[in-house]
Design a protein around this motif. Structure first.
Motif, mmCIF file in Angstrom:
data_model
loop_
_atom_site.group_PDB
_atom_site.id
_atom_site.type_symbol
_atom_site.label_atom_id
_atom_site.label_comp_id
_atom_site.label_asym_id
_atom_site.label_seq_id
_atom_site.Cartn_x
_atom_site.Cartn_y
_atom_site.Cartn_z
ATOM 1 N N ASN A 107 -9.078 -12.444 0.676
ATOM 2 C CA ASN A 107 -9.209 -11.423 1.724
ATOM 3 C C ASN A 107 -10.450 -10.559 1.537
ATOM 4 O OD1 ASN A 107 -6.648 -11.386 3.537
ATOM 5 N ND2 ASN A 107 -5.844 -11.649 1.456
ATOM 6 N N ASN A 127 -1.902 -7.506 3.162
ATOM 7 C CA ASN A 127 -0.939 -8.353 2.459
ATOM 8 C C ASN A 127 0.375 -8.529 3.201
ATOM 9 O OD1 ASN A 127 -0.118 -5.702 2.092
ATOM 10 N ND2 ASN A 127 0.661 -6.056 0.009
ATOM 11 N N THR A 128 0.514 -7.970 4.405
ATOM 12 C CA THR A 128 1.756 -8.117 5.165
ATOM 13 C C THR A 128 1.512 -7.743 6.615
ATOM 14 O OG1 THR A 128 4.051 -7.353 5.398
ATOM 15 C CG2 THR A 128 2.446 -5.755 4.600
ATOM 16 N N VAL A 168 -3.309 -2.158 1.415
ATOM 17 C CA VAL A 168 -2.152 -2.974 1.075
ATOM 18 C C VAL A 168 -0.897 -2.112 1.060
ATOM 19 C CG1 VAL A 168 -3.527 -4.610 -0.257
ATOM 20 C CG2 VAL A 168 -2.482 -2.646 -1.417
ATOM 21 N N ILE A 209 -2.271 -8.906 -3.387
ATOM 22 C CA ILE A 209 -3.007 -9.477 -2.253
ATOM 23 C C ILE A 209 -3.876 -10.625 -2.743
ATOM 24 C CG2 ILE A 209 -4.872 -7.788 -2.499
ATOM 25 C CD1 ILE A 209 -5.250 -7.900 0.556
ATOM 26 N N GLU A 210 -4.066 -11.616 -1.905
ATOM 27 C CA GLU A 210 -4.906 -12.748 -2.271
ATOM 28 C C GLU A 210 -6.379 -12.313 -2.283
ATOM 29 O OE1 GLU A 210 -3.736 -16.848 -0.890
ATOM 30 O OE2 GLU A 210 -2.676 -15.629 0.620
ATOM 31 N N TRP A 238 -5.032 -14.394 -6.976
ATOM 32 C CA TRP A 238 -4.433 -13.155 -6.503
ATOM 33 C C TRP A 238 -5.062 -11.950 -7.195
ATOM 34 C CZ3 TRP A 238 -0.301 -12.032 -3.091
ATOM 35 C CH2 TRP A 238 0.210 -13.146 -2.399
ATOM 36 N N ARG A 251 2.923 -1.544 -0.613
ATOM 37 C CA ARG A 251 3.862 -1.816 -1.694
ATOM 38 C C ARG A 251 5.044 -0.880 -1.494
ATOM 39 N NH1 ARG A 251 5.861 -5.623 -4.964
ATOM 40 N NH2 ARG A 251 6.343 -4.860 -7.071
#
Length: 1120
Positions: A943, A894-895, A955, A939-940, A1041, A957
Motif C-alpha cells: 500500500n 487496511n479495511t 489504518v 497493513i500490507e 506486512w 485497529r
C-alpha cells in the motif's frame, strides 16, 4: 489605457471569440480568399487610413475582408495636422502615416491601393464604383471618406486672384512656397482666427520670406469656437509677442489685384485698406459630398455632408460615410477626433459586433489640445456650458433640474426676468505673469466636472478629459484642480505594536516575527515561516509578515532573502524559471538540481509550491504516486477537506450557467449522500459532507451526468462570474455569459501561485463585480475594459485598469500574457493583487510588459499558455477510469470499515458538523505508559510507494486510528488524531525534514501543527508545546506486512479511540443566535420557522419526494 492606442501591433489569439459554441461554428476562420468580402474605401486621408488600420487589426484572425482604397492625391495617407512641419523638411514622405512598405507588405490580397485616382460615380444597384481611369471596382461594402475642401469666399471680389491660397494639402503648401519666393519682404495675411487660421499663420511665418504676417479675424478674439473672451484675449497677447500682427473685428470686403490679377491688398468692410501680396484663407471647410450627390445618396441641404445614421450607414445599403464628409444629426465635424471615432465604430461593427452589441456613433468629444505658434491651448468637454447651458448633465443633476421651475410662479418669473442662469459654476484662474489661464466648469454642487479651457499650462488635460467623458463623480473639492491637494499626515502601516496579532491561524504577533529576525534565527522568509508558522495556515497574513521581515532586515542592514524555505536558496519565481529552462519534471530532479540537500524530502512549505510549478508546466495528474506526496490534502483527494474530515464537492458551472437537467443530477447526488448544499460566491453549488470513501461514487454520478471537476480544491482558476448581459438583461451591451463561459473553459485547471477568480459584466452596472477579481471584464460600446489585480478576502483590493476598449477577439491574448507572466514571476501563495503591487512600476510596468511587449516575451507567453491549456483533462474523470488511482480514496488502508469523527447537527433542513471544542487536548499522549506492547501485523507494505516525498496511510485497529509513514525506506507510526482540534487526518499531512539535525516531522493539514516523527523529540509538537502525539515502533517484515508494536486493543481504544475523542454537539462555542431567533418568531416568511408561504403548502422535502415519485407507498423514483 486605450487598447487601440496602446497596442497597435497586437497579435491576437489564434481563435476568434465566437458568438456561439465552438462545436456549432459554421463559419471558417480565417476565411479563404473566395469567401472574403470586398471593402472599398474612397479617400486615403487620415480618417480613411485610420479605418483601414482598425479594420485590419480587428479582422486579423477572422480575415473576412479584403480592402481596396482609392486616393485622389498622388501621396499616401499623410498627417494633415502636422502640415506646418513641411516647411522645415519639404519632403512629403516625412508626413506619411505609414511607409510604402506597410501597404505593399500586407499580402494575401488584404490591401490594395490606388493613388492619383478619382472615383467618378457609384452604382449602388450593381455594387461597383467607376474611376477617372475608366476602371470599375466591385464592392460588398463601400466606405466614403472623401473629407472636405477648404472654404473660399467666392462672393468676395478677387477671391480667384494670383496669391490667394488655402491651407489644406501638400499641394497647397507647395504652391504657397513657390509663390512666396516672389514676395520677399512683403506682407502676407491670413483670414480666419480659428484653429485652421492660426496654423496657416504659423505656416506663413515659417516660410521666413514675408516681412510681416498679419492675422485677420472677424470676432473680438481668436479661437472663438474653443475659448472665451479672456482666454482668447490671452492667446492674442501671446502670439503678438511672437511676431504675429492680429487684426480683430475685421471682415474682408474686397481683394485688390494688379494688372496681372495678382493680390496687392485687401479692403475691409469698414473701408480701411491694408497692403499685402499674399492672402491665405483659413475660414473653415466644406464637406466633399459631390460624389454622393451624383449617385443619389442623400446629403444634407444645409451645411452639406453625406447623411448618416448612428451606424454610419448612408441612405444606400452597405454604403457608409465617415470623417469630414459625413453629416450626423445635421452636423459635420472639422476635427480629426470625431472622424477617428467614426472609423473605430464602423470597423468594430463590421468585425466584433458579431459577438458584441453593435456600437452607435454618438455625440463626439470635441476636446482639443494643440500648440499654436508655440502657445499651449486646450479645451475639453462642454467648454461653453456657462454661456450656452450644459448639453448633457449627469443623471443626478437631470433629476434636480426637472424638479425646478415647474410651478406657475417660476414660469412667470422666467417671463419677466428672463431664463435662469445655466446650472453651472465656473472656477477660474488667471496668471498674466506666467501667461496661464484655466477655467473649469462644474455642476452646482461641485460633484461633476463638465468641461473647461486652458492656456499655457495644459498638463492636466489628459486626466480631466475622461472625468468629463465618463461623468465620474469627483472625489476631491473643485479647488484642488487649481491649487492642488492639501498635505496631510500619511498613515504608516508599520505603526503596529509588538503584541499585535498578525497571524490568527497560529496566534503569531508582530513581536514574534521581529524577534526571530533580530536574534539571527531566521535569515529568509522561509525561515520565518518554519520558526513561527506565520503564513503557513491560510496564508492571508503573508504580505504583513513579509513587510515586517523586510523592515527588520533593513533596520539591521542585512540583505532581504526571498527564499522559498530552508531547503532552497531560491524564490518561487527563480525555481519556476530553473524548472522550465532545465525541463525538470520530478520532485527528486528539482531537489538534486536546486535544493541545498539533494536527498531531502522537503517540507510543508516547498512541496505544494513545487507541485504547483510542475502542474503549471506539465499538467500531469496530481494524484499519481510521484506527485501525490507533494500535494496538500485538498489536491491529494481533489476536494476541500472540511472540519470533520469530510470533503466538499463542487462541479464546474462555467459562468454560473447551468441547465435544469444538471440541477437535477446535482440535487439527486446531494440527496442520496446526505450532502449540505450552498451556493458559492462564484455562482456554483457546493456540496459539503462527502466522505472520502464516497468521493468516487459521487463523482461517477456527476461525470456521468455531464459535469466535470470544478477545481475548487486547487490553487487554480475557480470561477469566472458573470451577469446575464445581452442574454436577458435590457441594459446589457455584450454577451457577458458567453464571454465568461469561454474564459472559464479556456483557463480551467491551470495551476497558479494562488487561486484565480474572474468576472465579466455586460455593462457599467457591474453586476458581476468584475473589479474585485484577479481579472475582470466590463463591457463598453467598443469592447471590454480589462481589469486585473483585484481580490476580496482579508485584505480587499480594487482591481486596476490594464487595457481599455479591447475588442472581444483580443481579450484572450491579453489574459494569456497576463496570467502566464503572473504564473512565472509571483511569489509562493501570492495573489495577483499583492503581485501587481510589488511589481516594479506596478500597473504601468505590467501594461508595458503585457501590451507593449517591453521584455519581448509576449509571443512566448501566449505560446506557453496555449500549450498548457492544450493538456487539459478532467482530473476526476481520469481517477474514475483508473483503478490504481482509486485506491487512495479509502478511509483506511487496511479495511473497508468507516468511522465518524464528529457528530452532526440538524439546522435549517440540513446537517452540519458540530462546532470544534474551544480548547485543545493537552494530555501527554507522547508520555503514555502502556501495560505492554506487542508486534501486530496491520497493513500490507504494497500500500506504500517508495517516493522521494514519502507516502502514508491511515489504518484502523479496534476503534483507534493510526497514521503510518514510509520515508526513504524507513517506517514511522503515530496516532491519527491531532490534539489541537481533535481532527483525524495526520496521515494526510505533508512530511518535512532537516537533514542537518536528522529531524523528520509531519504537518497536520488542518492548522499546520508539526509533530516530530523520530529521535528523542518524537511525538513533540514543534510549534505548540501544549500538545503531543503518541508514537509507535513500526517495521516491515519479509511476509510483506507492516507491523506496529501496539498495546492491547482495549487499552489502545481507552486512550486513543475514535469514540472517546469524537467531537460532540454542545462542546463548541454557541454562535449566539438564540435572542435573535426569539425576536424573529411570529414574523411572516422567516426561513427557520415556515415550510411554505402557502397556508397548506407542502414544503421542499414533501414536494420534492412527490415530484420524483418517492412518496410513501410508492416504489421507484430516485435512489435516495
Amino acid at each position: 489605457m486605450s487598447w487601440a492606442d496602446s497596442s497597435p501591433g497586437m497579435q491576437a489569439g489564434k481563435v476568434p471569440v465566437s458568438g456561439h459554441h465552438p462545436e456549432e461554428e459554421s463559419d471558417q476562420y480565417p476565411r479563404p480568399p473566395d469567401k472574403r468580402q470586398a471593402v472599398v474605401v474612397v479617400g486615403l486621408g487620415m480618417v480613411g487610413i485610420a479605418f483601414i488600420e482598425k479594420l485590419m487589426k480587428m479582422d486579423e484572425k477572422r480575415r473576412e475582408y479584403d480592402i481596396v482604397v482609392i486616393g485622389e492625391e498622388p501621396h499616401l495617407a499623410y498627417n494633415r495636422v502636422g502640415l506646418t512641419s513641411f516647411f522645415q523638411h519639404r519632403k512629403a514622405e516625412n508626413l506619411y502615416l505609414n511607409p510604402h512598405e506597410w501597404y505593399s507588405g500586407k499580402g494575401d490580397g488584404a490591401l490594395n491601393y490606388h493613388l492619383n485616382t478619382i472615383v467618378t460615380e457609384i452604382h449602388p444597384s450593381q455594387k461597383v464604383v467607376s474611376t477617372s481611369r475608366g476602371d470599375t471596382v466591385p464592392y460588398d461594402i463601400l466606405v466614403l471618406a472623401t473629407g472636405s475642401d477648404a472654404l473660399i469666399p467666392r462672393h468676395t471680389p478677387g477671391h480667384d486672384a494670383k496669391g490667394v491660397f488655402v491651407y489644406r494639402t501638400i499641394d497647397d503648401l507647395e504652391k504657397l512656397i513657390a509663390y512666396a519666393d516672389g514676395c520677399k519682404g512683403s506682407t502676407g495675411a491670413v483670414v480666419g482666427g480659428g484653429l485652421l487660421g492660426l496654423e496657416a499663420a504659423k505656416a506663413m511665418m515659417d516660410l521666413e520670406t514675408f516681412g510681416k504676417v498679419k492675422l485677420i479675424e472677424r470676432n473680438r478674439w481668436v479661437l472663438s469656437r474653443q475659448l472665451d473672451a479672456d482666454a482668447g484675449g490671452m492667446v492674442v497677447e501671446l502670439v503678438t509677442k511672437l511676431g504675429l500682427d492680429v487684426l480683430l473685428s475685421k471682415r474682408v470686403g474686397k481683394i485688390e489685384v494688379d494688372g496681372e490679377n495678382a493680390v496687392k491688398g485687401v479692403v475691409f468692410e469698414d473701408g480701411e485698406r491694408m497692403d499685402c501680396k499674399c492672402l491665405m484663407f483659413g475660414i473653415g471647410i466644406k464637406a466633399r459630398d459631390e460624389l454622393a450627390r451624383r449617385s443619389s445618396i442623400k446629403c444634407a441641404d444645409r451645411g452639406g455632408g453625406i447623411v448618416i445614421d448612428p451606424n454610419l450607414m448612408t441612405s444606400h445599403k452597405d454604403v457608409y460615410a465617415i470623417g469630414e464628409c459625413a453629416s450626423w444629426e445635421s452636423q459635420t465635424y472639422g476635427l480629426i477626433a470625431p472622424g477617428i471615432e467614426m472609423a473605430d465604430v464602423l470597423a468594430f461593427n463590421l468585425t466584433q459586433a458579431k459577438v458584441h452589441t453593435t456600437r452607435k456613433f454618438k455625440r463626439p468629444d470635441l476636446s482639443t489640445k494643440l500648440k499654436l505658434l508655440g502657445v499651449e491651448v486646450a479645451s475639453f468637454g462642454d467648454f461653453f456650458a456657462d454661456r450656452d447651458g450644459p448639453k448633457d448633465l449627469p443623471v443626478r443633476r437631470i433629476a434636480t433640474k426637472k424638479n425646478a421651475g415647474d410651478g406657475p410662479q417660476d414660469k412667470l418669473r422666467s417671463i419677466t426676468d428672463g431664463p435662469p442662469p445655466p446650472p453651472v459654476k465656473a472656477l477660474t484662474y488667471k496668471d498674466p505673469f506666467s501667461a496661464v489661464y484655466k477655467k473649469y466648469l462644474f455642476t452646482l454642487d461641485g460633484k461633476y466636472l463638465l468641461g473647461g479651457m486652458m492656456i499655457g499650462d495644459t498638463k492636466d488635460f489628459v486626466k480631466l478629459v475622461p472625468m468629463v467623458k465618463y461623468q465620474k463623480q469627483l472625489e476631491v473639492p473643485p479647488s484642488e484642480f487649481i491649487i492642488g491637494a492639501s498635505k496631510g499626515d500619511d498613515d504608516d502601516a508599520s505603526d503596529l505594536t509588538n503584541d499585535t496579532q498578525i497571524c490568527s491561524c497560529h496566534n503569531v504577533t508582530k513581536g514574534d516575527v521581529a524577534k526571530v529576525v533580530q536574534d539571527g534565527s531566521c535569515k529568509s522568509i522561509g525561515d520565518v515561516k518554519s520558526c513561527t508558522k506565520a503564513g503557513t495556515g491560510c496564508g492571508g497574513c503573508m504580505p504583513l509578515v513579509q513587510s515586517i521581515f523586510n523592515a527588520e532586515m533593513k533596520a539591521m542592514g542585512t540583505e532581504v532573502l526571498n527564499h522559498l524555505c530552508p531547503h532552497f536558496a531560491y524564490s518561487r519565481a527563480d525555481l519556476f524559471n530553473i524548472i522550465y529552462v532545465k525541463k525538470l519534471k520530478t520532485f527528486a530532479d528539482v531537489m538534486k538540481e536546486c535544493g541545498k540537500e539533494p536527498e531531502s524530502v522537503g517540507c510543508e512549505a516547498c512541496k505544494p509550491t513545487l507541485a504547483s510549478i510542475l502542474a503549471s508546466l506539465y499538467n500531469q495528474h496530481i494524484v499519481d504516486k510521484p506527485l501525490q506526496g507533494l500535494q496538500e490534502t485538498n489536491d491529494k483527494f481533489l476536494a476541500n477537506i472540511q472540519r470533520n474530515g469530510t470533503f466538499s464537492v463542487i462541479p464546474r458551472v462555467s459562468a454560473g450557467e447551468i441547465t435544469a437537467d444538471k440541477l437535477i443530477v446535482i440535487g439527486n447526488v446531494a440527496k442520496k449522500y446526505g450532502l449540505y448544499c450552498k451556493i458559492t460566491g462564484g455562482q456554483r453549488i457546493d456540496m459539503f459532507g462527502a466522505k472520502k470513501q464516497d468521493l468516487i461514487s459521487i463523482w461517477t454520478e456527476l461525470v456521468n451526468g455531464g459535469m466535470e471537476s470544478g477545481h475548487a480544491y486547487a490553487k487554480s482558476l475557480r470561477t469566472v462570474k458573470s451577469c446575464v448581459g445581452t442574454t436577458w438583461c435590457r441594459f446589457g451591451i455584450a454577451d457577458s455569459v458567453g464571454m465568461a463561459v469561454r474564459l472559464e473553459e479556456r483557463y480551467k485547471s491551470i495551476r497558479s501561485p494562488h487561486k484565480l477568480k474572474g468576472g465579466v459584466s455586460g455593462c457599467v452596472r457591474e453586476c458581476a463585480e468584475a473589479q474585485n477579481k484577479d481579472f475582470g471584464l466590463i463591457a463598453t460600446e467598443k469592447g471590454y475594459n480589462v481589469f486585473v489585480g483585484g481580490n476580496g478576502g482579508a485584505k480587499p483590493r480594487h482591481s486596476e485598469l490594464l487595457a481599455k476598449d479591447v475588442p472581444p477577439d483580443d481579450v484572450v491574448p491579453i489574459l494569456d500574457r497576463y496570467l502566464m507572466f503572473y504564473m512565472r514571476t509571483a511569489d509562493k501563495l501570492q495573489r495577483t493583487a499583492r503581485w501587481v503591487e510589488q511589481l516594479p512600476g506596478g500597473i504601468k510596468y505590467l501594461r508595458e510588459v503585457v501590451l507593449e511587449d517591453k521584455l519581448g516575451i509576449c509571443a512566448e507567453l501566449e505560446k506557453q499558455m496555449q500549450e498548457l491549456i492544450g493538456t487539459f483533462f478532467c482530473e476526476w474523470t481520469e481517477v474514475i477510469n483508473n483503478p490504481e488511482r482509486q485506491k487512495s480514496f479509502r478511509q483506511f488502508g487496511n479495511t473497508d470499515d468507516t468511522l465518524d469523527t464528529m457528530e452532526k447537527v440538524d439546522e435549517r433542513g440540513q446537517s452540519r458538523p458540530a462546532y470544534w471544542p474551544s480548547e485543545s487536548v493537552k494530555e501527554d499522549f507522547r508520555g503514555t505508559q502502556w501495560s505492554q506492547l506487542t508486534w501486530q501485523p496491520i497493513i500490507e507494505a504494497s500500500n506504500f510507494a517508495d517516493t522521494p516525498a514519502g507516502s502514508s496511510a491511515n489504518v484502523k485497529r479496534g476503534d483507534t486510528q493510526l497514521a503510518v509513514f514510509k520515508i526513504k525506506g524507513k517506517w514511522y507510526a503515530m496516532q491519527q488524531m491531532c490534539p489541537h482540534k481533535r481532527t483525524f487526518a495526520m496521515s494526510e499531512g505533508l512530511i518535512g525534514d532537516d537533514i542537518a539535525s536528522n529531524k523528520l516531522w509531519v504537518s497536520c493539514p488542518f492548522h499546520k501543527r508539526n509533530f516530530t516523527l523520530n529521535g528523542t523529540d518524537a511525538g513533540k509538537c514543534g510549534n505548540d508545546e501544549e500538545v503531543s502525539v503518541a508514537i509507535f515502533p513500526v517495521e516491515e517484515r519479509d511476509d510483506g506486512w507492516v507491523y506496529l508494536k501496539l498495546p492491547p486493543v482495549e487499552e489502545l481504544d481507552a486512550r486513543l479511540g475514535t469514540s472517546k475523542w469524537k467531537v460532540l454537539k454542545g462542546e463548541g462555542k454557541d454562535p449566539g443566535f438564540a435572542r435573535m431567533d426569539e425576536k424573529m418568531k411570529g414574523l411572516k416568511g422567516r426561513k427557520m420557522f415556515e415550510a411554505s408561504h402557502l397556508p397548506n403548502g407542502e414544503g421542499a422535502k414533501v414536494a420534492a419526494n412527490r415530484i420524483v415519485g418517492n412518496d410513501e407507498g410508492e416504489r421507484g423514483g430516485m435512489d435516495w
